[in-house]
Scaffold this motif. Structure first.
Motif, PDB file in Angstrom:
ATOM      1  N   LEU A  56      35.931  23.048  44.936  1.00  0.00           N
ATOM      2  CA  LEU A  56      36.819  24.106  45.687  1.00  0.00           C
ATOM      3  C   LEU A  56      38.046  23.415  46.706  1.00  0.00           C
ATOM      4  O   LEU A  56      37.956  22.796  47.755  1.00  0.00           O
ATOM      5  CB  LEU A  56      36.130  25.113  46.528  1.00  0.00           C
ATOM      6  N   LYS A  58      41.543  25.195  48.303  1.00  0.00           N
ATOM      7  CA  LYS A  58      41.768  26.313  49.378  1.00  0.00           C
ATOM      8  C   LYS A  58      43.454  26.628  48.882  1.00  0.00           C
ATOM      9  O   LYS A  58      43.854  28.213  48.850  1.00  0.00           O
ATOM     10  CB  LYS A  58      41.840  26.443  50.969  1.00  0.00           C
ATOM     11  N   HIS A 194      40.393  26.693  42.392  1.00  0.00           N
ATOM     12  CA  HIS A 194      41.887  26.863  43.254  1.00  0.00           C
ATOM     13  C   HIS A 194      42.758  27.579  43.249  1.00  0.00           C
ATOM     14  O   HIS A 194      42.747  28.075  42.200  1.00  0.00           O
ATOM     15  CB  HIS A 194      42.717  25.471  43.540  1.00  0.00           C
ATOM     16  N   CYS A 196      41.285  28.214  46.135  1.00  0.00           N
ATOM     17  CA  CYS A 196      39.461  29.101  47.401  1.00  0.00           C
ATOM     18  C   CYS A 196      39.472  28.316  47.993  1.00  0.00           C
ATOM     19  O   CYS A 196      38.515  27.232  47.832  1.00  0.00           O
ATOM     20  CB  CYS A 196      38.677  28.936  45.449  1.00  0.00           C
ATOM     21  N   SER A 214      36.427  32.543  48.577  1.00  0.00           N
ATOM     22  CA  SER A 214      36.751  34.219  48.945  1.00  0.00           C
ATOM     23  C   SER A 214      37.180  33.899  47.534  1.00  0.00           C
ATOM     24  O   SER A 214      37.743  34.957  46.814  1.00  0.00           O
ATOM     25  CB  SER A 214      38.554  33.030  49.543  1.00  0.00           C
ATOM     26  N   CYS A 215      37.045  33.289  46.259  1.00  0.00           N
ATOM     27  CA  CYS A 215      36.633  33.505  45.048  1.00  0.00           C
ATOM     28  C   CYS A 215      35.675  33.413  44.373  1.00  0.00           C
ATOM     29  O   CYS A 215      35.446  33.583  42.764  1.00  0.00           O
ATOM     30  CB  CYS A 215      37.449  32.304  44.362  1.00  0.00           C
TER      31      CYS A 215
END
Length: 389
Positions: A56, A58, A194, A196, A214-215
């Motif tokens: 992951l 960001k 990404h 994420c 976030s994903c």
């Protein structure tokens, strides 16, 4: 110790270590937080061993410290004491292994490093460092002004009281290296996601069960924290304190130019290297200029200082100026491993991540999947900061 012996040692790294108590992972589900050089290398080595890996990132791969790194591959005098020098030498050997294996895809420049001093104090310090590293079996030799000019004909070194040529060092384009490692990780089944961002952890009965992001949410047996300067905030989600210090670095990047230098140049002023695409990268200090001014004017000043030693830079246009925040633990050495009371949160944060990435990727996979504590990493556990945090 000669290079052949080091190659053999690197090949046998998985044999070193002591067992630790952790539930059997089998085909482990591992989330790697961070898409820089460490996250990419660890993901590749884990996936190659059969783990189910989700990385992951960001923003985008190499968006942080990695993409703004000078990317000097070395085990020169700054890499002390012996155990840290050794780890960096194994990192260099790791890059050679990867370069040999992926020579058509991975571009590594093995031009060595040149440095020199025009003052007696600096020269004596360099001689002492050279003697120590030669005693450690590291390839380096004294050079004078004439030899510097032979090795790099475009240099104007000025007065040279003592110089050194560190023969086995090199450099790599950091973004390119991450792209290659992630492509290889994907080939081994890793999933790269990404943009994420990790937003929370599902920890029950003292064990990690999953990672919130976030994903979406991801089930996980292990979380590898490899997110550079964001490490303290992610580690804090597990109740861990990782002390880092601010370490900004500014780099000036020129437009592509015909070949000017083949070595990494550590002049009495700025440091310089030239990438495969012809761009010259210049900064002060080990990986950049101190301070946070990354204006175009600051970049022009960096190039002007460098042109004193590489006059051809006086006619080369500036392309961009980058500012990176290097992940530097409080004592300057890496933080690696499973902290006490956090059996499935694996920390990896360090300066010199570019040099160390191949060996850290390999050893992290050993510690996570083979459930051992690797002797080479015992100096770098988080517990050493127990009295500082």
């Amino acid at each position: 110790m000669n290079r052949r012996r080091f190659v053999q040692l690197f090949g046998g790294l998985t044999l070193a270590g002591i067992p630790i108590t952790r539930p059997q992972l089998g085909q482990a589900r591992i989330v790697v937080a961070g898409g820089g050089i460490l996250g990419a290398s660890i993901s590749y080595h884990l996936a190659k061993r059969g783990a189910h890996v989700v990385l992951l990132e960001k923003e985008r791969p190499a968006a942080g410290a990695t993409g703004n790194s000078f990317a000097w591959l070395n085990a020169s005098p700054g890499k002390q004491p012996w155990h840290y020098h050794l780890l960096n030498r194994l990192g260099l050997e790791g890059w050679r292994h990867l370069h040999n294996e992926w020579s058509e895809e991975l571009e590594v420049q093995w031009g060595g490093t040149l440095e020199w001093y025009g003052d007696s104090e600096g020269a004596e310090r360099l001689r002492e460092q050279l003697r120590r590293h030669q005693a450690w079996g590291y390839a380096g030799n004294l050079v004078n002004e004439e030899e510097l000019r032979i090795l790099e004909s475009n240099l104007e070194p000025g007065a040279v009281v003592a110089g050194a040529h560190w023969e086995q060092e090199g450099t790599v384009d950091p973004i390119h290296a991450v792209e290659v490692l992630l492509a290889k990780a994907r080939e081994q089944g890793a999933k790269i996601v990404h943009p994420c961002e990790v937003t929370g952890l599902d920890i029950r009965a003292g064990r990690l069960r999953g990672v919130r992001a976030s994903c979406g949410d991801f089930e996980a047996d292990v979380l590898v924290v490899a997110c550079g300067v964001d490490t303290p905030s992610v580690a804090a989600m597990a109740g861990l304190s990782v002390p880092l210090v601010d370490a900004p670095g500014t780099l000036a990047h020129t437009v592509p130019e015909s070949r000017l230098i083949d070595s990494v140049i550590r002049s009495p002023g700025p440091n310089m290297k030239q990438k495969v695409d012809g761009r010259v990268v210049v900064g002060a200090g080990f990986e950049g200029s101190p301070g946070t001014d990354h204006s175009r004017e600051a970049g022009e000043r960096i190039l002007e200082k460098a042109a004193r030693f590489l006059p051809a830079l006086g006619t080369v246009d500036l392309d961009q100026v980058t500012l990176g925040w290097r992940p530097l633990p409080k004592d300057g050495h890496p933080v690696i491993g499973f902290p006490e009371h956090s059996p499935n949160i694996y920390l990896t944060v360090m300066h010199s991540g570019m040099t160390l990435a191949p060996v850290i990727g390999r050893l992290a996979a050993v510690e996570i999947l083979d459930q051992v504590q690797v002797d080479l990493l015992e100096h770098y556990r988080l517990t050493r900061f127990a009295d500082l945090v």
